[in-house]
Motif scaffolding. Structure first.
Motif, PDB file in Angstrom:
ATOM      1  N   ASN A 163       0.805  -1.218   0.000  1.00  0.00           N
ATOM      2  CA  ASN A 163       0.000   0.000   0.000  1.00  0.00           C
ATOM      3  C   ASN A 163       0.838   1.269   0.000  1.00  0.00           C
ATOM      4  O   ASN A 163       0.301   2.366   0.116  1.00  0.00           O
ATOM      5  N   GLY A 164       2.147   1.121  -0.117  1.00  0.00           N
ATOM      6  CA  GLY A 164       3.016   2.286  -0.215  1.00  0.00           C
ATOM      7  C   GLY A 164       3.544   2.781   1.113  1.00  0.00           C
ATOM      8  O   GLY A 164       4.515   3.531   1.154  1.00  0.00           O
ATOM      9  N   SER A 165       2.917   2.389   2.211  1.00  0.00           N
ATOM     10  CA  SER A 165       3.410   2.812   3.520  1.00  0.00           C
ATOM     11  C   SER A 165       4.545   1.900   3.953  1.00  0.00           C
ATOM     12  O   SER A 165       4.645   0.759   3.536  1.00  0.00           O
ATOM     13  N   SER A 166       5.402   2.422   4.797  1.00  0.00           N
ATOM     14  CA  SER A 166       6.507   1.604   5.277  1.00  0.00           C
ATOM     15  C   SER A 166       7.040   2.208   6.556  1.00  0.00           C
ATOM     16  O   SER A 166       6.784   3.361   6.891  1.00  0.00           O
ATOM     17  N   GLY A 167       7.807   1.397   7.275  1.00  0.00           N
ATOM     18  CA  GLY A 167       8.458   1.875   8.478  1.00  0.00           C
ATOM     19  C   GLY A 167       7.622   1.667   9.727  1.00  0.00           C
ATOM     20  O   GLY A 167       6.696   0.862   9.777  1.00  0.00           O
ATOM     21  N   TRP A 168       7.966   2.425  10.763  1.00  0.00           N
ATOM     22  CA  TRP A 168       7.361   2.282  12.074  1.00  0.00           C
ATOM     23  C   TRP A 168       6.001   2.975  12.114  1.00  0.00           C
ATOM     24  O   TRP A 168       5.846   4.093  11.590  1.00  0.00           O
ATOM     25  N   ASP A 169       5.034   2.351  12.735  1.00  0.00           N
ATOM     26  CA  ASP A 169       3.728   2.967  12.953  1.00  0.00           C
ATOM     27  C   ASP A 169       3.883   3.938  14.121  1.00  0.00           C
ATOM     28  O   ASP A 169       3.667   3.587  15.282  1.00  0.00           O
ATOM     29  N   GLU A 170       4.264   5.178  13.794  1.00  0.00           N
ATOM     30  CA  GLU A 170       4.612   6.121  14.857  1.00  0.00           C
ATOM     31  C   GLU A 170       3.458   6.436  15.800  1.00  0.00           C
ATOM     32  O   GLU A 170       3.658   6.457  17.024  1.00  0.00           O
TER      33      GLU A 170
ATOM     34  N   ALA B 226      21.597   6.648  19.822  1.00  0.00           N
ATOM     35  CA  ALA B 226      21.743   7.399  21.072  1.00  0.00           C
ATOM     36  C   ALA B 226      22.179   8.839  20.844  1.00  0.00           C
ATOM     37  O   ALA B 226      22.014   9.686  21.723  1.00  0.00           O
ATOM     38  N   ALA B 227      22.732   9.146  19.666  1.00  0.00           N
ATOM     39  CA  ALA B 227      23.173  10.512  19.380  1.00  0.00           C
ATOM     40  C   ALA B 227      22.007  11.458  19.147  1.00  0.00           C
ATOM     41  O   ALA B 227      22.200  12.678  19.106  1.00  0.00           O
ATOM     42  N   TYR B 228      20.792  10.913  19.015  1.00  0.00           N
ATOM     43  CA  TYR B 228      19.621  11.755  18.761  1.00  0.00           C
ATOM     44  C   TYR B 228      18.921  12.182  20.043  1.00  0.00           C
ATOM     45  O   TYR B 228      17.852  12.782  20.005  1.00  0.00           O
TER      46      TYR B 228
ATOM     47  N   GLU C 228      14.182  12.417  12.238  1.00  0.00           N
ATOM     48  CA  GLU C 228      13.204  13.175  13.010  1.00  0.00           C
ATOM     49  C   GLU C 228      12.360  12.243  13.872  1.00  0.00           C
ATOM     50  O   GLU C 228      11.994  12.583  14.999  1.00  0.00           O
ATOM     51  N   GLN C 229      12.047  11.083  13.355  1.00  0.00           N
ATOM     52  CA  GLN C 229      11.257  10.129  14.123  1.00  0.00           C
ATOM     53  C   GLN C 229      12.051   9.591  15.305  1.00  0.00           C
ATOM     54  O   GLN C 229      11.494   9.367  16.389  1.00  0.00           O
ATOM     55  N   ARG C 230      13.333   9.401  15.124  1.00  0.00           N
ATOM     56  CA  ARG C 230      14.176   8.950  16.237  1.00  0.00           C
ATOM     57  C   ARG C 230      14.073   9.917  17.410  1.00  0.00           C
ATOM     58  O   ARG C 230      13.918   9.507  18.566  1.00  0.00           O
ATOM     59  N   THR C 231      14.178  11.203  17.091  1.00  0.00           N
ATOM     60  CA  THR C 231      14.119  12.206  18.156  1.00  0.00           C
ATOM     61  C   THR C 231      12.776  12.168  18.865  1.00  0.00           C
ATOM     62  O   THR C 231      12.705  12.225  20.104  1.00  0.00           O
ATOM     63  N   ARG C 232      11.688  12.064  18.107  1.00  0.00           N
ATOM     64  CA  ARG C 232      10.357  12.043  18.727  1.00  0.00           C
ATOM     65  C   ARG C 232      10.167  10.806  19.608  1.00  0.00           C
ATOM     66  O   ARG C 232       9.588  10.891  20.700  1.00  0.00           O
ATOM     67  N   VAL C 233      10.638   9.669  19.139  1.00  0.00           N
ATOM     68  CA  VAL C 233      10.501   8.439  19.917  1.00  0.00           C
ATOM     69  C   VAL C 233      11.320   8.526  21.198  1.00  0.00           C
ATOM     70  O   VAL C 233      10.852   8.151  22.288  1.00  0.00           O
ATOM     71  N   ILE C 234      12.534   9.023  21.100  1.00  0.00           N
ATOM     72  CA  ILE C 234      13.396   9.144  22.281  1.00  0.00           C
ATOM     73  C   ILE C 234      12.783  10.105  23.289  1.00  0.00           C
ATOM     74  O   ILE C 234      12.783   9.847  24.508  1.00  0.00           O
TER      75      ILE C 234
END
Length: 508
Positions: A231-238, A307-309, A270-276
Motif C-alpha cells: 500500500n506504499g506505507s513503510s516503516g514504524w507505525d509512529e 543514542a546521538a539523537y 526526526e522520528q528517532r528524536t520524537r521516539v526518544i
C-alpha cells in the motif's frame, strides 16, 4: 537439552492457524514439525499428553495419537511409556542434526542442505592473518586470570573511538564487552526487566530478542514495522508507537532503528528524536540494537548512532533503582547493543553494550551469574580490526549490493506475483507471498534441501503467514539454488491449493 513440560494451552498458542482443510492429524503433525525445525520447540521439550491436547484442540485422542505417530516416524518425537512424548531433532540421539534447523548446518556445507535461517556473511577475507598477528599480542595478558567481565581496556577504547567517529562521544567506561549481541540482549533483559513488566517491541522482530525478553518475564507490547511496497506505507507505525509508550508505560523498549531485521527499514532522523523524547517522558529505557547499523548499501543519508539523537547524553537524573523515570525533566536513557557478527564474521563472538557507567556496573555484577567474561584472543582480533572498519564496510557494501540486486532479479523473474521490497542496506528481504502460506512453504522447501524460516518466526503472536525472510548475503550459487528450491516448493503448494483464510492478513 531442554526438559520443559509444555502445556496443551501453551502448545495451542504456538500452533497458530494449523488447520488447512486436509487431514487433521497430518495438519497437526506438520505444524509441530515446523515448530521443532524452526527452533520454536526446542529439543527435549515434553509435549502434552494426547488426551489433554485433544481436549484443548477439540480433536479426538485418536487424531492426536496419529499425529504423534507421524512425528515419531519422521524422527522428530520420541515416546517412552510413562515419560510422555519428547521433541527430538533428526540426527544422533536427541541432538540436532545438520538439517535440524536454525543454528545448524551451513549455507553450503557437506550435508547438501542450504541453510538460509542465518542472516550472516562468510568471514571477511584476511581474518586468519589478523588472528595470527593478534595471537602475538596475547603474551602480555598471560600473567593475568585470562578473563575480564567488562572487556580489555584496548578494545573498550577502540569501540568508544568508533562511536566518536560516528558522531556519538563515548568514554571507554561506557563500554562493556560481551559474547556477541545476543549475550548483551539477554544480560540487559535480566537486569532491566522484572516479571510482569511491559516491554515495547517491534512487530516483526528478531526472534532471539523476543525469547530473551520473554524469558525475563516481560509482557510484550508489539508495534508494527512494515516493509516498502504493497500500500506504499513503510516503516514504524509512529502513532501506535507513541501511544504504546504513553498508554502501556513500558519499562523497556527494544528497537532496531537501522536496517531493521527482517524488514530492512531505517527509522528517519526526526522520528528517532520524537521516539526518544516520548520514551524519556515515560522513563522508558530504550535498547537500540545496531548490529546491522553500519551495513549500508546505498542508503541516501548518513545516520549517527541512535543514542546521538537524544537531547544531551543519556543520564541517570530522576532514575530510581529500577531504571524508571520519576517525573518531568528526565533525560532519555538509550542503551546501545553492537557486535562484529554481521560485519566481520559471525564466528567471532564479540559484542558490546554502550550505556552509562552506573548501568555498566550493574551489568558487571549480574554477569557473574552467567559467565566470567569474553575470550581475550577474540577481543585482541577485534581490537586490531576496528580501526579498519571504513574499508571493511566499503567491501561489505559492494558484496551486499551484488547480492541484493541478484536476489531481487531472481525473485522477480521466478515469482512475479510476490512483492519484493527494495532495501538500501542490511542483509535480508522481507518478501510478501500474497497468500498466508509461509509456514507451508518453509516446510515444503525443507523437502528440497532448503532451510528458510517462516514468517511467524519473527512475530510475537504467530503473525506474518504472508511473509518470508530471505537473506541476500550468501553467494550467487547459494541464492540461485535457494530460489530454485523455493520454486519447487511453491509448485507443490500450487498443485494442492490451500484455502485463503485471510489469517492475520491485516496485521501488516
Amino acid at each position: 537439552m531442554s526438559d520443559t513440560q509444555l502445556s496443551a494451552r501453551a502448545l495451542e498458542s504456538k500452533l497458530g492457524e494449523w488447520r488447512t482443510g486436509g487431514s487433521a492429524y497430518r495438519g497437526l503433525a506438520d505444524r509441530i514439525r515446523l515448530l521443532a525445525l524452526d527452533g520454536r520447540l526446542t529439543a527435549g521439550t515434553r509435549l502434552p499428553a494426547e488426551r489433554e491436547l485433544g481436549v484443548r484442540l477439540g480433536l479426538s485422542r485418536t487424531t492426536v495419537t496419529a499425529a504423534y505417530r507421524e512425528l515419531r516416524a519422521a524422527g522428530l518425537l520420541s515416546s517412552v511409556r510413562g515419560s510422555g512424548s519428547v521433541v527430538r531433532l533428526p540426527g544422533s540421539g536427541a541432538g540436532s542434526g545438520a538439517a535440524a534447523g536454525p543454528g545448524s548446518g551451513s549455507a553450503s556445507g557437506d550435508t547438501g542442505v542450504l541453510d538460509l535461517s542465518k542472516a550472516t556473511m562468510s568471514a571477511l577475507g584476511g581474518l586468519a592473518d589478523v588472528a595470527a598477528r593478534a595471537a602475538e599480542d596475547l603474551s602480555r595478558h598471560l600473567n593475568g586470570p585470562g578473563f575480564d567481565p567488562v572487556g580489555i581496556p584496548e578494545l573498550r577504547a577502540a569501540i568508544a573511538e568508533r562511536y566518536r567517529v560516528r558522531g556519538l562521544p563515548t568514554d571507554p567506561d561506557q563500554i562493556m564487552v560481551t559474547i556477541g549481541a545476543q549475550h548483551a540482549i539477554s544480560l540487559l533483559a535480566r537486569v532491566l526487566v522484572s516479571r510482569g513488566d511491559r516491554v515495547l517491541i517491534e512487530q516483526p522482530s528478531y526472534p532471539h530478542a523476543v525469547e530473551a525478553l520473554s524469558a525475563a518475564g516481560a509482557r510484550l507490547v508489539p508495534v508494527s514495522v512494515t516493509a516498502r511496497g504493497g500500500n506504499g506505507s513503510s516503516g514504524w507505525d509512529e502513532p501506535a508507537l507513541l501511544q504504546a509508550l504513553r498508554g502501556s508505560n513500558p519499562v523497556l523498549g527494544y528497537l532496531m532503528p537501522d536496517f531493521h531485521n527482517p524488514t530492512g527499514q531505517t527509522m528517519p532522523a526526526e522520528q528517532r528524536t520524537r521516539v526518544i523524547e516520548a520514551a524519556a517522558r515515560q522513563g522508558t529505557v530504550l535498547i537500540a540494537d545496531e548490529t546491522m547499523g553500519e551495513l549500508s548499501i546505498d542508503r541516501p543519508d548518513d545516520f549517527m548512532p541512535f543514542a546521538a539523537y537524544t537531547q544531551g547524553e543519556p543520564g541517570n537524573a530522576g532514575m530510581n533503582g529500577q531504571g524508571r523515570g520519576s517525573g518531568a525533566g528526565v533525560r532519555a536513557t538509550v542503551v546501545t547493543v553492537g557486535s562484529v557478527g554481521k560485519t566481520i564474521w559471525g564466528g567471532l563472538r564479540i559484542g558490546w553494550i554502550r550505556a552509562e557507567p552506573a548501568l555498566i556496573r550493574r551489568l558487571v555484577v549480574a554477569l557473574t551469574a552467567l559467565d566470567m567474561g569474553t575470550p581475550i584472543l577474540e577481543q585482541l582480533i577485534v581490537t586490531r580490526m576496528l580501526p579498519e572498519m571504513p574499508a571493511i564496510l566499503e567491501r561489505r557494501s559492494r558484496e551486499l549490493r551484488a547480492g541484493r540486486d541478484h536476489l531481487e532479479a531472481l525473485l522477480s523473474a521466478r515469482f512475479p506475483k510476490w512483492t519484493v521490497p527494495h532495501v538500501d542496506g542490511g542483509l535480508t528481504a522481507w518478501v510478501n507471498l500474497g497468500r498466508p502460506v509461509s509456514s507451508q512453504l518453509a516446510l515444503a522447501a525443507r523437502n528440497h534441501g532448503l532451510l528458510v524460516p517462516a514468517g511467524p518466526r519473527f512475530g510475537v503472536d504467530g503473525a506474518f503467514e504472508r511473509f518470508l525472510r530471505v537473506p541476500f548475503c550468501h553467494g550467487v550459487f547459494e541464492m540461485e539454488r535457494a530460489v530454485d528450491a523455493l520454486g519447487l516448493a511453491w509448485g507443490t503448494l500450487l498443485r494442492h491449493p490451500l484455502p485463503d483464510t485471510g489469517y492475520l492478513a491485516d496485521v501488516v
